[in-house]
Structure formats: C-alpha cells, structure tokens
Design a protein around this motif. Structure first.
Motif, PDB file in Angstrom:
ATOM      1  N   PHE A  19       0.860  -1.185   0.000  1.00  0.00           N
ATOM      2  CA  PHE A  19       0.000   0.000   0.000  1.00  0.00           C
ATOM      3  C   PHE A  19       0.895   1.234   0.000  1.00  0.00           C
ATOM      4  O   PHE A  19       1.957   1.226   0.625  1.00  0.00           O
ATOM      5  N   PRO A  20       0.470   2.302  -0.669  1.00  0.00           N
ATOM      6  CA  PRO A  20       1.365   3.442  -0.865  1.00  0.00           C
ATOM      7  C   PRO A  20       1.513   4.350   0.363  1.00  0.00           C
ATOM      8  O   PRO A  20       1.166   5.517   0.334  1.00  0.00           O
ATOM      9  N   TYR A  21       2.035   3.793   1.434  1.00  0.00           N
ATOM     10  CA  TYR A  21       2.451   4.633   2.557  1.00  0.00           C
ATOM     11  C   TYR A  21       3.678   5.439   2.148  1.00  0.00           C
ATOM     12  O   TYR A  21       4.481   4.973   1.337  1.00  0.00           O
ATOM     13  N   THR A  22       3.870   6.600   2.752  1.00  0.00           N
ATOM     14  CA  THR A  22       5.163   7.250   2.593  1.00  0.00           C
ATOM     15  C   THR A  22       6.140   6.545   3.530  1.00  0.00           C
ATOM     16  O   THR A  22       5.742   5.866   4.475  1.00  0.00           O
ATOM     17  N   GLU A  60       5.695   7.329   7.121  1.00  0.00           N
ATOM     18  CA  GLU A  60       4.524   6.666   7.707  1.00  0.00           C
ATOM     19  C   GLU A  60       4.858   5.236   8.101  1.00  0.00           C
ATOM     20  O   GLU A  60       4.434   4.752   9.148  1.00  0.00           O
ATOM     21  N   LEU A 108       7.100   7.332  -1.733  1.00  0.00           N
ATOM     22  CA  LEU A 108       6.148   6.249  -1.475  1.00  0.00           C
ATOM     23  C   LEU A 108       6.904   4.939  -1.362  1.00  0.00           C
ATOM     24  O   LEU A 108       7.763   4.624  -2.185  1.00  0.00           O
ATOM     25  N   MET A 125       6.455  10.035  -6.907  1.00  0.00           N
ATOM     26  CA  MET A 125       5.560  10.988  -6.232  1.00  0.00           C
ATOM     27  C   MET A 125       6.104  11.296  -4.839  1.00  0.00           C
ATOM     28  O   MET A 125       6.489  10.383  -4.122  1.00  0.00           O
ATOM     29  N   ILE A 134       4.274  13.704   5.210  1.00  0.00           N
ATOM     30  CA  ILE A 134       3.173  13.364   6.112  1.00  0.00           C
ATOM     31  C   ILE A 134       2.310  14.588   6.392  1.00  0.00           C
ATOM     32  O   ILE A 134       1.077  14.510   6.395  1.00  0.00           O
ATOM     33  N   ARG A 167       0.051  15.204   3.559  1.00  0.00           N
ATOM     34  CA  ARG A 167      -1.002  14.200   3.491  1.00  0.00           C
ATOM     35  C   ARG A 167      -2.078  14.462   4.528  1.00  0.00           C
ATOM     36  O   ARG A 167      -3.265  14.357   4.244  1.00  0.00           O
ATOM     37  N   LEU A 211      -1.519  -3.727   7.321  1.00  0.00           N
ATOM     38  CA  LEU A 211      -1.040  -3.579   5.946  1.00  0.00           C
ATOM     39  C   LEU A 211       0.390  -4.089   5.819  1.00  0.00           C
ATOM     40  O   LEU A 211       0.837  -4.465   4.745  1.00  0.00           O
ATOM     41  N   PRO A 229      -3.051   5.646   2.662  1.00  0.00           N
ATOM     42  CA  PRO A 229      -3.744   4.520   3.308  1.00  0.00           C
ATOM     43  C   PRO A 229      -3.910   4.620   4.830  1.00  0.00           C
ATOM     44  O   PRO A 229      -4.301   3.632   5.439  1.00  0.00           O
ATOM     45  N   TYR A 246       0.096   5.668  -8.847  1.00  0.00           N
ATOM     46  CA  TYR A 246       0.060   6.068  -7.445  1.00  0.00           C
ATOM     47  C   TYR A 246       0.629   4.977  -6.539  1.00  0.00           C
ATOM     48  O   TYR A 246       0.285   4.865  -5.374  1.00  0.00           O
ATOM     49  N   GLY A 247       1.535   4.181  -7.098  1.00  0.00           N
ATOM     50  CA  GLY A 247       2.303   3.286  -6.249  1.00  0.00           C
ATOM     51  C   GLY A 247       1.548   2.075  -5.778  1.00  0.00           C
ATOM     52  O   GLY A 247       1.927   1.444  -4.801  1.00  0.00           O
ATOM     53  N   MET A 248       0.448   1.733  -6.439  1.00  0.00           N
ATOM     54  CA  MET A 248      -0.304   0.553  -6.006  1.00  0.00           C
ATOM     55  C   MET A 248       0.154  -0.628  -6.835  1.00  0.00           C
ATOM     56  O   MET A 248       0.214  -0.566  -8.061  1.00  0.00           O
TER      57      MET A 248
END
Lengths: 259, 346
Positions: free
Chosen positions: A90-93, A96, A132, B1, B5, B8, B230, B285, B342-344
């Motif tokens: 999942f695209p956490y930074t 994070e 990411l 990208m 934090i 976000r 996750l 997320p 988007y990094g998915m």
C-alpha cells in the motif's frame, strides 16, 4: 543482565521438528549472529522468539519472565522483529512506515516523529522520507523496514532490556549500507540493546557479532566467539565447502576466504 | 511521487471538511429533487418547519427524508466496510461483494423469506430477514477466509477465487430455492433482490441507523490495527496488535453492516470498492483518516446516485445499483489501468 534465555527449547509447529534443544543466553548489549546452511532453522528460531509459534518443549524467558506471560503491547515495546520478506504493497510514505513502529507506544506524535527521525538517520533513509514505499527499490525497502524496527524499540537513553531480532537484514543491501548497518547495530548495542541476527556472510557475522551460534538441521552445533567458531573444519562439515580461515588484517576477527 | 506526512494530513483534513459540506448539500438536493421538484429553500423550509405548503412538507418529511437518510447511512456503511476489508486483506480489490459477503447475505435472506413466508411482515419480519442476511454474510466470509488462510497468512489470490466459488455456490442454492418455492414467495424474493431505496420507510431507517451507526462507530476503533495489518499479520502481531481478535471483529462488523444493507436496500455495487480506492488515492492509506473520509464520501455518492436514479427517467425510478455501477465500473477500470501512477501494486 540476561535479556533472553532459551533453555532446551524445541519446536515442531507443523509436526516436523524444526528446532531441537536450543540453549541460548543473550545479555544486554550483546550481538549474537546466527549462521548455518539454508533450512538450518535460523529464521524459525527468530520467529519462535518473536512469538509466531510456540515451543513444544523447554523454556523461553525474556527479561526474566516467561515469554508467554508478557502482555502483548508491553512485549512489543521491548522486542522488535524484522522478517525476511515484506508484504507491504500500500502506498504509505516512508515516514509513515517508520512511524508504524511506534504503534505500541503512547509517547505522543511529536516524540514519535523525533524518534522516527533518528531511525531514518540511522538507516540512511532520511532522504527517502517523503517517497512512497511502493516505489522504492528492494534495498531501499529493506532499510525502511529496518528503520521501522529501530523506531519500535528506540530509546535515546539506556536501551538495556530491549531485544532486536533481524532476519537477514543485509540481504538486499549494497556494501556501503551493509557497513552502515553494522555501525548502527554496534551503536544500539553500545546503549544496551541486545541483538540477535541471521546473516549469510560469515565475515559480516564475525564483524558485527560478539558471539556466533551455528545451527544445522534445527540443532545447535557450535557457539562461541567468532575466532572459536569459524574454523575450516566447521565449513567442511557444515557447508561442505573448502575455505581458508585466516586472521583478519584488522587483528580483531577471523577472515574466511572462499573461492 | 513525493508527499510529506504533513501534506497528506493537511489534505486529509481538507477532504473531510469538504465532504462534511458536500454531504448536507447532497442531502438537501436529494430532498428537493424528484417527481415533484422543489427549490432547495422550499425543501429546507419544509424539512425544518413543516411549512412550504402541506404537500411539500409531506413529500419531504414522509417520503424523501427517510429515503435520503437511508441512502446516506447505507452508503457510509458500505464504503467504510469496504475500506476495512481492503485493509484487512491487504488488497485494494477486496470489495465485500468479491469475497462472498453479498452473495451469502442474499442467500440467507432468501432462505428466511422462503421458510418464513407470510409471517415476515413489518419491522419484525424485516429484522428477521436482516438477521438471515447477516448470518449468511458472516458464514460466507468466514468460509472464504478459512479457505484462503494457511500458516503463512492469507493468500489474496486464493481469497478472491474462493470468493468467486462461494458466490457461485450461494447463487446456485438461491436459484434452487426459487425453483421450488411458490409464486408469491418467488415474487417476494425477486422484489427484494432488486432492492433499491424506494422501499425506504421509518422502520427501515431506524434499523439501518442502529446497525449502520454501530458499524460506523466500531470500525474506526480498529484504525491503528488496520494500519499495522497492511505490513502483514505477523508484523502487526509483533507491533502488539491482537490480530486474531481484530480479524474476527472486523469480519463480524463488516458482515453485520453489509448483511443489513443487502437486507434493506439490496445489492448496491461498487460503493464499497470504488469509494475507499479513490479516497486512498487522494489521502493515502492511513485508516485514521481513510475510514471516516470513505464513510462521508460513500454517503455522498449514494445520496447523489439515488437522486439521479429518481430524476433521470422521472417519474420512472431506476434501481440505484444501476447508477452506482454505471459510475463505478468505468472509474474502476481506469484505476486498474493507472494503478502504477500512485504506487499501487496488486
């Protein structure tokens, strides 16, 4: 001060014996490296200590208390585990991800971000902070996960009583970052954190470990200082490999030369 | 990208604020639109004072208000349930309908209609059918989860395949029931299956509010646990999370929420899948924001879709599931095609 004590521990989570009669004591500030051929049970030993499955015989004590008696959250404040593989997609930074390591603590957002900062610096991932996670390379991801487990047990003062379990933390790292990781491990060990890690590179094991523990088919076959353990005979018997063992030019550790 | 934090979280708060404004606007628009069109002010007046002409007050308060509120509560419940499922299964495709909840709930409800027959009237009957839907949903998702789990955790591919299998099985048993039941009940089942929000009344709204409200209050308590999940189940356990309890609680609450929504408004496609997806794309997320924002966005989407379903072909009403699917599917396909942006990685 003994942080971790395993006495006659065996485990057979899938009925096959995975670990047999393991005896191991790790003191505060000590770094113990686990080595052995593939399938020797090194990762299983770490997972057993981390509580992924339970022992079928023997006792495991952490901080003088049976491991099973520790309240979940309190244990997580003292013991962190870096597994070999990460499933995160999942695209956490990056920051994070590192902050997730602070989940068991109630130190407040500001303190957490400060600790995350230290952990990012210690693993050379500060520059990745706002990237990411899903877009990082394998080695970068490994360093970020390292930063996460560092953050989990980080304490700017005394770290005695804490234990860090690392399963092949250097597998995806380049040489510079391997050395940097060795330095970071030495740094937290100096402040009292005990470290138990699996490494495949025996020279790296000899460099970071005060003590080596050799496993083969779930049994503990040798244990002691690098100089005591790393002999040509061990490599012949265990790895079926011919090596030269010499004194390292730095004079502090043996040097194993393969082909 | 590159996103910090701080950025976000700022964006998350902006989104929550925007949705908190949008939702009342959508509700008011929903109250004003329909076969008899009212101005927003007139609708507001009718809502607050009962004035604005006797007819307007009656339309707004007795017909449209329960319906719009039911849409809002169910949309919020479905979207938040979807967000929780996607976090639990670590997969952005884990919509409640893909993992068998919806099919199981449909079967459970059909079974109760067939067995209960004419006894099932009014609030009690509705509660019983909802209970059947709930039990069916729970059983289906537990079965799917069981099939997909091993010592090494939950395999997402197996889970989706198991979801397909359970959905097919539930569909077959449901058809068998319909085949053997009498005409009256067959009609009851098919009317119920079509679902939609047109059956909204106060008892339904009351049930939806109690159940949906509980789900909406319960799920955010697991936001931190979902954040760590996750990383993987073992990793969450090593971070001090009671993973087994969390899994059971999440599955239970989602089955309650989705089962109830299937019982009250039928199957509404894609709200649980698309809404959390889009919200995650926008704010990341972190479930502390994702759950709440998904709920608000889901409520808004379903209210808007319901309004459209009443207006597009007025005075004929389209089932709202058609509208959400028509909005959702193209969106979903475009997301699938652009997921790497988007990094998915799925």
């Amino acid at each position: 001060m003994t942080v971790l004590a395993l006495d006659g521990v065996s485990a057979a989570p899938w009925d096959e014996p995975l670990l047999v009669d393991i005896r191991l004591q790790v003191s505060a500030g000590e770094v113990v490296a686990l080595i052995g051929p593939n399938g020797a049970g090194k990762s299983s030993l770490l997972r057993l200590i981390a509580g992924d499955f339970s022992a079928s015989a023997g006792t495991l004590a952490f901080g003088g208390q049976p491991l099973a008696d520790w309240p979940r959250r309190e244990l997580a404040q003292h013991l962190a585990f870096l597994p070999q593989l990460s499933l995160l997609n999942f695209p956490y930074t990056v920051e994070e991800v590192v902050l997730l390591g602070r989940t068991p603590h109630a130190t407040g957002a500001r303190a957490d971000r400060e600790i995350a900062h230290h952990a990012l610096v210690a693993t050379d991932t500060l520059g990745l902070r706002n990237r990411l996670y899903t877009q990082l390379s394998g080695g970068e991801r490994q360093r970020v996960q390292l930063a996460r487990v560092f953050a989990q047990i980080w304490d700017s003062g005394d770290m005695a009583g804490k234990l860090l379990l690392l399963d092949e933390p250097t597998a995806a790292l380049d040489l510079a970052h391997q050395q940097q990781l060795a330095g970071a491990i030495a740094g937290i060990a100096e402040r009292g954190c005990a470290v138990l890690l699996v490494v495949h590179d025996v020279n790296l094991a000899a460099a970071v470990g005060n003590r080596l523990l050799v496993l083969d088919r779930g049994r503990q076959v040798a244990s002691g200082t690098p100089a005591e353990v790393l002999t040509a005979a061990l490599f012949r018997d265990l790895f079926h490999a011919e090596v030269l063992v010499q004194q390292h030019p730095n004079g502090r550790q043996p040097l194993v030369i393969g082909l | 990208m590159i996103t910090s934090i701080t950025q976000r979280r700022h964006r998350a708060r902006q989104l929550l604020a925007a949705l908190a404004v949008l939702l009342p606007v959508a509700v008011l628009t929903g109250l004003a639109s329909g076969a008899v069109s009212l101005g927003p002010l007139q609708a507001l007046q009718a809502l607050l004072t009962g004035d604005g002409g006797g007819q307007a007050a009656m339309i707004v308060q007795q017909i449209r208000l329960p319906r719009v509120l039911l849409a809002a509560v169910m949309g919020a419940t479905l979207a938040m349930s979807g967000a929780a499922m996607q976090g639990l299964f670590r997969n952005p495709l884990a919509d409640p309908s893909l993992i068998g909840v919806t099919a199981g709930a449909s079967l459970g409800a059909s079974l109760l209609i067939v067995l209960g027959g004419g006894v099932l009237q009014g609030f009690v009957g509705l509660t019983l059918v909802s209970l059947g839907a709930f039990v069916g949903g729970v059983l289906a998702v537990l079965l799917v989860y069981r099939l997909a789990s091993s010592e090494n955790g939950t395999s997402v591919a197996t889970m989706l395949l198991a979801g397909i299998a359970i959905t097919a099985l539930a569909g077959a048993v449901g058809s068998l029931l319909e085949f053997f039941t009498d005409n009256e009940r067959l009609r009851q089942i098919s009317l119920w299956k079509m679902g939609g929000l047109d059956g909204a009344n106060l008892p339904r709204l009351a049930l939806a509010s109690v159940v949906g409200g509980s789900v909406l209050l319960a799920l955010p308590r697991y936001a931190l646990a979902l954040n760590t999940l996750l990383l993987g189940e073992s990793e969450a356990r090593h971070l001090g999370i009671d993973v087994n309890h969390t899994k059971l609680a999440l599955i239970g609450w989602v089955a309650v929420g989705v089962g109830t929504s299937v019982a009250l408004v039928g199957t509404i496609a894609f709200v649980g899948l698309v809404v959390p997806h889009v919200v995650r794309l926008w704010i990341g997320p972190d479930h502390r924001y994702l759950l709440a924002a998904s709920a608000l966005a889901g409520a808004t989407l379903l209210v808007v879709a319901d309004t459209l379903s009443r207006v597009v072909l007025a005075p004929t009403e389209l089932p709202v599931g058609i509208i959400t699917a028509l909005i959702g599917v193209p969106f979903f396909i475009s997301l699938l095609r652009q997921r790497h942006h988007y990094g998915m990685q799925t």
